[in-house]
Motif scaffolding. Structure first.
Motif, PDB file in Angstrom:
ATOM      1  N   PHE A  66      24.614  -7.486  -1.837  1.00  0.00           N
ATOM      2  CA  PHE A  66      24.596  -6.623  -0.587  1.00  0.00           C
ATOM      3  C   PHE A  66      23.432  -6.230  -0.107  1.00  0.00           C
ATOM      4  N   VAL A  67      22.228  -5.919  -0.867  1.00  0.00           N
ATOM      5  CA  VAL A  67      21.016  -5.534  -0.512  1.00  0.00           C
ATOM      6  C   VAL A  67      20.442  -6.829   0.530  1.00  0.00           C
ATOM      7  N   LEU A  68      20.467  -7.971   0.033  1.00  0.00           N
ATOM      8  CA  LEU A  68      20.246  -9.212   0.726  1.00  0.00           C
ATOM      9  C   LEU A  68      20.666  -9.335   2.127  1.00  0.00           C
ATOM     10  N   GLY A  69      21.900  -8.824   2.325  1.00  0.00           N
ATOM     11  CA  GLY A  69      22.798  -8.871   3.466  1.00  0.00           C
ATOM     12  C   GLY A  69      22.614  -7.668   4.563  1.00  0.00           C
ATOM     13  N   LYS A  70      21.831  -6.637   4.036  1.00  0.00           N
ATOM     14  CA  LYS A  70      21.797  -5.342   4.880  1.00  0.00           C
ATOM     15  C   LYS A  70      20.932  -5.275   5.965  1.00  0.00           C
ATOM     16  N   ASP A  71      21.201  -4.881   7.047  1.00  0.00           N
ATOM     17  CA  ASP A  71      20.129  -4.685   8.317  1.00  0.00           C
ATOM     18  C   ASP A  71      19.447  -3.615   7.892  1.00  0.00           C
ATOM     19  N   VAL A  72      18.293  -3.442   8.328  1.00  0.00           N
ATOM     20  CA  VAL A  72      17.266  -2.366   8.160  1.00  0.00           C
ATOM     21  C   VAL A  72      17.869  -1.094   8.345  1.00  0.00           C
ATOM     22  N   ASN A  73      18.933  -0.850   9.400  1.00  0.00           N
ATOM     23  CA  ASN A  73      19.472   0.424   9.561  1.00  0.00           C
ATOM     24  C   ASN A  73      20.620   0.826   8.520  1.00  0.00           C
ATOM     25  N   GLN A  74      20.950  -0.067   7.659  1.00  0.00           N
ATOM     26  CA  GLN A  74      21.902  -0.070   6.866  1.00  0.00           C
ATOM     27  C   GLN A  74      21.509   0.271   5.168  1.00  0.00           C
ATOM     28  N   LEU A  75      20.070   0.406   5.100  1.00  0.00           N
ATOM     29  CA  LEU A  75      19.538   0.503   3.674  1.00  0.00           C
ATOM     30  C   LEU A  75      19.570   1.840   3.355  1.00  0.00           C
ATOM     31  N   THR A  76      19.910   2.145   2.066  1.00  0.00           N
ATOM     32  CA  THR A  76      19.859   3.355   1.561  1.00  0.00           C
ATOM     33  C   THR A  76      18.255   3.329   0.650  1.00  0.00           C
ATOM     34  N   PRO A  77      18.195   4.568   0.421  1.00  0.00           N
ATOM     35  CA  PRO A  77      16.620   4.806   0.000  1.00  0.00           C
ATOM     36  C   PRO A  77      16.698   3.691  -1.477  1.00  0.00           C
ATOM     37  N   GLU A  78      17.661   3.430  -2.315  1.00  0.00           N
ATOM     38  CA  GLU A  78      17.758   2.726  -3.421  1.00  0.00           C
ATOM     39  C   GLU A  78      17.515   1.250  -2.903  1.00  0.00           C
ATOM     40  N   ASP A  79      18.381   0.928  -1.877  1.00  0.00           N
ATOM     41  CA  ASP A  79      18.111  -0.467  -1.275  1.00  0.00           C
ATOM     42  C   ASP A  79      16.769  -0.706  -0.921  1.00  0.00           C
ATOM     43  N   LEU A  80      16.059   0.132  -0.048  1.00  0.00           N
ATOM     44  CA  LEU A  80      14.757  -0.122   0.320  1.00  0.00           C
ATOM     45  C   LEU A  80      13.996  -0.245  -0.819  1.00  0.00           C
ATOM     46  N   LEU A  81      14.197   0.229  -2.020  1.00  0.00           N
ATOM     47  CA  LEU A  81      13.241   0.431  -3.161  1.00  0.00           C
ATOM     48  C   LEU A  81      13.313  -0.952  -3.958  1.00  0.00           C
ATOM     49  N   TYR A  82      14.682  -1.490  -3.901  1.00  0.00           N
ATOM     50  CA  TYR A  82      15.054  -2.704  -4.267  1.00  0.00           C
ATOM     51  C   TYR A  82      14.285  -3.758  -3.586  1.00  0.00           C
ATOM     52  N   GLY A  83      14.327  -3.847  -2.182  1.00  0.00           N
ATOM     53  CA  GLY A  83      13.497  -4.863  -1.403  1.00  0.00           C
ATOM     54  C   GLY A  83      12.071  -4.617  -1.537  1.00  0.00           C
ATOM     55  N   TYR A  84      11.573  -3.568  -1.903  1.00  0.00           N
ATOM     56  CA  TYR A  84      10.074  -3.312  -2.012  1.00  0.00           C
ATOM     57  C   TYR A  84       9.810  -3.966  -3.521  1.00  0.00           C
ATOM     58  N   ALA A  85      10.499  -3.758  -4.647  1.00  0.00           N
ATOM     59  CA  ALA A  85      10.444  -4.260  -5.622  1.00  0.00           C
ATOM     60  C   ALA A  85      10.364  -5.717  -5.526  1.00  0.00           C
ATOM     61  N   LEU A  86      11.455  -6.275  -4.901  1.00  0.00           N
ATOM     62  CA  LEU A  86      11.679  -7.750  -4.981  1.00  0.00           C
ATOM     63  C   LEU A  86      10.481  -8.341  -4.017  1.00  0.00           C
ATOM     64  N   ALA A  87      10.114  -7.836  -3.097  1.00  0.00           N
ATOM     65  CA  ALA A  87       8.977  -8.245  -2.325  1.00  0.00           C
ATOM     66  C   ALA A  87       7.671  -8.511  -2.962  1.00  0.00           C
ATOM     67  N   ALA A  88       7.332  -7.306  -3.873  1.00  0.00           N
ATOM     68  CA  ALA A  88       6.136  -7.340  -4.703  1.00  0.00           C
ATOM     69  C   ALA A  88       6.272  -8.477  -5.703  1.00  0.00           C
ATOM     70  N   PHE A  89       7.489  -8.570  -6.290  1.00  0.00           N
ATOM     71  CA  PHE A  89       7.817  -9.521  -7.515  1.00  0.00           C
ATOM     72  C   PHE A  89       7.502 -11.124  -6.889  1.00  0.00           C
ATOM     73  N   ILE A  90       7.984 -11.239  -5.749  1.00  0.00           N
ATOM     74  CA  ILE A  90       7.939 -12.462  -5.018  1.00  0.00           C
ATOM     75  C   ILE A  90       6.354 -12.861  -4.869  1.00  0.00           C
ATOM     76  N   LEU A  91       5.789 -11.791  -4.165  1.00  0.00           N
ATOM     77  CA  LEU A  91       4.120 -12.128  -3.805  1.00  0.00           C
ATOM     78  C   LEU A  91       3.429 -12.148  -4.950  1.00  0.00           C
ATOM     79  N   GLU A  92       3.763 -11.270  -6.058  1.00  0.00           N
ATOM     80  CA  GLU A  92       2.863 -11.101  -7.498  1.00  0.00           C
ATOM     81  C   GLU A  92       3.032 -12.356  -8.269  1.00  0.00           C
ATOM     82  N   VAL A  93       4.262 -12.411  -8.207  1.00  0.00           N
ATOM     83  CA  VAL A  93       4.730 -13.674  -9.419  1.00  0.00           C
ATOM     84  C   VAL A  93       4.961 -14.845  -8.994  1.00  0.00           C
ATOM     85  N   HIS A  94       5.693 -15.020  -7.860  1.00  0.00           N
ATOM     86  CA  HIS A  94       5.899 -16.300  -7.182  1.00  0.00           C
ATOM     87  C   HIS A  94       5.139 -16.552  -5.995  1.00  0.00           C
ATOM     88  N   GLY A  95       3.981 -15.977  -5.722  1.00  0.00           N
ATOM     89  CA  GLY A  95       3.322 -16.125  -4.383  1.00  0.00           C
ATOM     90  C   GLY A  95       2.953 -17.329  -3.939  1.00  0.00           C
TER      91      GLY A  95
END
Length: 139
Positions: A66-95
């Protein structure tokens, strides 16, 4: 949404040490627990990796699909944090795969499929790896 917020916030924080600008859905029905979480998220010295770990091991964790499919204006704070963590993981571990992931999603390939193919794991396994990584880096 998760790409805009997740990558944008992560890169902003790494470059200029701020997360002052982020967009989350506001609601007048926010309960006390959510308000406390929001205030913790907004603290200038908040450890977003620790908060993300807390959210992802919690009982009410966001559903990654669900997080992967939401528009920016649909994100909850928890979704936003999930996106932040996923982005960091991708960049730092799978850059080395980040450019392909962003390019494919930018061409409107389904994000879940892109992540599974590029990172070589089904989403539930990817989430487990993300949580383990957050556990390592949250201190």
């Amino acid at each position: 949404g998760w790409i805009f917020e997740g990558f944008g916030l992560y890169l902003s924080y790494r470059l200029v040490n701020t997360r002052l600008s982020f967009f989350i859905r506001r609601t007048e029905y926010t309960d006390g627990e959510k308000s406390n979480f929001n205030s913790r998220l907004r603290q200038s010295r908040a450890n977003w990796f620790r908060l993300a770990h807390e959210v992802l091991v919690g009982e009410d964790k966001p559903n990654l699909v669900f997080v992967l499919g939401k528009d920016v204006n649909q994100l909850t704070p928890e979704d936003l944090l999930y996106g932040y963590a996923l982005a960091a993981f991708i960049l730092e571990v799978h850059g080395d795969k980040a450019a392909r992931i962003l390019t494919r999603i930018g061409k409107e390939d389904p994000p879940a499929l892109v992540l599974e193919e590029e990172l070589g794991r089904k989403l539930p396994e990817l989430e487990k790896h993300l949580i383990r990584w957050l556990d390592d880096v949250k201190s």
